[in-house]
Design a protein around this motif. Structure first.
Motif, PDB file in Angstrom:
ATOM      1  N   ARG A 217     -17.395  -4.312  34.669  1.00 24.00           N
ATOM      2  CA  ARG A 217     -16.570  -3.712  33.617  1.00 24.00           C
ATOM      3  C   ARG A 217     -16.229  -4.716  32.526  1.00 24.00           C
ATOM      4  O   ARG A 217     -16.185  -4.360  31.346  1.00 24.00           O
ATOM      5  CB  ARG A 217     -15.327  -3.084  34.222  1.00 24.00           C
ATOM      6  N   MET A 218     -16.004  -5.962  32.908  1.00 22.80           N
ATOM      7  CA  MET A 218     -15.740  -6.999  31.904  1.00 22.80           C
ATOM      8  C   MET A 218     -16.954  -7.191  31.004  1.00 22.80           C
ATOM      9  O   MET A 218     -16.815  -7.348  29.786  1.00 22.80           O
ATOM     10  CB  MET A 218     -15.377  -8.326  32.585  1.00 22.80           C
ATOM     11  N   ARG A 219     -18.145  -7.209  31.588  1.00 22.84           N
ATOM     12  CA  ARG A 219     -19.360  -7.412  30.788  1.00 22.84           C
ATOM     13  C   ARG A 219     -19.641  -6.220  29.874  1.00 22.84           C
ATOM     14  O   ARG A 219     -20.106  -6.386  28.756  1.00 22.84           O
ATOM     15  CB  ARG A 219     -20.567  -7.696  31.683  1.00 22.84           C
ATOM     16  N   ALA A 220     -19.343  -5.003  30.339  1.00 27.49           N
ATOM     17  CA  ALA A 220     -19.523  -3.832  29.479  1.00 27.49           C
ATOM     18  C   ALA A 220     -18.601  -3.927  28.264  1.00 27.49           C
ATOM     19  O   ALA A 220     -19.015  -3.665  27.126  1.00 27.49           O
ATOM     20  CB  ALA A 220     -19.247  -2.549  30.261  1.00 27.49           C
TER      21      ALA A 220
ATOM     22  N   PHE B 237     -24.224   0.663  31.452  1.00 21.37           N
ATOM     23  CA  PHE B 237     -23.684  -0.550  32.046  1.00 21.37           C
ATOM     24  C   PHE B 237     -22.521  -0.252  32.982  1.00 21.37           C
ATOM     25  O   PHE B 237     -22.321  -0.944  33.975  1.00 21.37           O
ATOM     26  CB  PHE B 237     -23.202  -1.475  30.922  1.00 21.37           C
ATOM     27  N   SER B 238     -21.750   0.776  32.657  1.00 25.76           N
ATOM     28  CA  SER B 238     -20.476   0.995  33.345  1.00 25.76           C
ATOM     29  C   SER B 238     -20.563   1.791  34.636  1.00 25.76           C
ATOM     30  O   SER B 238     -19.658   1.722  35.462  1.00 25.76           O
ATOM     31  CB  SER B 238     -19.500   1.711  32.405  1.00 25.76           C
ATOM     32  N   VAL B 239     -21.603   2.600  34.782  1.00 22.36           N
ATOM     33  CA  VAL B 239     -21.679   3.425  35.986  1.00 22.36           C
ATOM     34  C   VAL B 239     -22.303   2.636  37.132  1.00 22.36           C
ATOM     35  O   VAL B 239     -22.974   1.625  36.925  1.00 22.36           O
ATOM     36  CB  VAL B 239     -22.484   4.726  35.729  1.00 22.36           C
ATOM     37  N   THR B 240     -22.040   3.113  38.338  1.00 21.99           N
ATOM     38  CA  THR B 240     -22.620   2.491  39.526  1.00 21.99           C
ATOM     39  C   THR B 240     -23.393   3.548  40.290  1.00 21.99           C
ATOM     40  O   THR B 240     -22.815   4.571  40.644  1.00 21.99           O
ATOM     41  CB  THR B 240     -21.510   1.899  40.419  1.00 21.99           C
ATOM     42  N   PRO B 241     -24.679   3.350  40.510  1.00 19.65           N
ATOM     43  CA  PRO B 241     -25.462   2.208  40.056  1.00 19.65           C
ATOM     44  C   PRO B 241     -25.727   2.311  38.552  1.00 19.65           C
ATOM     45  O   PRO B 241     -25.692   3.394  37.973  1.00 19.65           O
ATOM     46  CB  PRO B 241     -26.774   2.334  40.848  1.00 19.65           C
ATOM     47  N   GLN B 242     -25.992   1.164  37.950  1.00 15.64           N
ATOM     48  CA  GLN B 242     -26.248   1.131  36.516  1.00 15.64           C
ATOM     49  C   GLN B 242     -27.495   1.942  36.174  1.00 15.64           C
ATOM     50  O   GLN B 242     -28.425   2.040  36.965  1.00 15.64           O
ATOM     51  CB  GLN B 242     -26.430  -0.312  36.050  1.00 15.64           C
ATOM     52  N   VAL B 243     -27.477   2.518  34.982  1.00 14.61           N
ATOM     53  CA  VAL B 243     -28.618   3.275  34.473  1.00 14.61           C
ATOM     54  C   VAL B 243     -29.333   2.361  33.477  1.00 14.61           C
ATOM     55  O   VAL B 243     -28.960   2.270  32.310  1.00 14.61           O
ATOM     56  CB  VAL B 243     -28.181   4.596  33.809  1.00 14.61           C
ATOM     57  N   PHE B 244     -30.342   1.661  33.983  1.00 10.43           N
ATOM     58  CA  PHE B 244     -31.005   0.629  33.188  1.00 10.43           C
ATOM     59  C   PHE B 244     -31.632   1.199  31.917  1.00 10.43           C
ATOM     60  O   PHE B 244     -31.576   0.566  30.859  1.00 10.43           O
ATOM     61  CB  PHE B 244     -32.050  -0.103  34.029  1.00 10.43           C
TER      62      PHE B 244
END
Length: 128
Positions: A45-48, A94-101
């Protein structure tokens, strides 16, 4: 006078605030005062949030400069939408888990394309 840029500046700021609140919520739930505390979700979340903070201001500045130099307002909206869509799609991926590349990649494509076009437009207008 700026008429279109403030719309995108406001919307992107709301996106940034949403990303910020997610960081604060994660830190509170994990009782982390500074940094990520080694928690993967807090780091994600910090990186997003940081990614938005790294790219959005330059895009908004370039958009405003182009509008002030007389870029047609419809083009300002096209590039403003590119920046906004790029930041939203990237933040989602970026924010969802798992990330959607794929969302992250397309978000960066839109953002980088907008920055490149706006940089060239501003340089071209300044020189000619």
């Amino acid at each position: 006078m700026l008429t279109a840029t403030p719309l995108y500046a406001g919307l992107i700021t709301l996106l940034f605030l949403w990303l910020s609140f997610r960081v604060v919520g994660s830190r509170r739930s994990q009782k982390i005062s500074v940094g990520d505390g080694g928690d993967a979700l807090v780091m994600q979340r910090m990186r997003a949030q940081a990614n938005c903070a790294e790219y959005a201001p330059l895009g908004i500045i370039l958009l405003a400069l182009a509008e002030l130099q007389g870029m047609p307002v419809w083009l300002v909206h096209v590039f403003g939408l590119m920046l906004l869509a790029g930041r939203v799609v990237h933040a989602y991926g970026f924010s969802v888990t798992p990330q959607v590349f794929k969302a992250r990649v397309w978000g960066m494509y839109l953002t980088i394309a907008m920055l490149a076009f706006m940089a060239l437009a501003n340089i071209f207008h300044a020189l000619f």
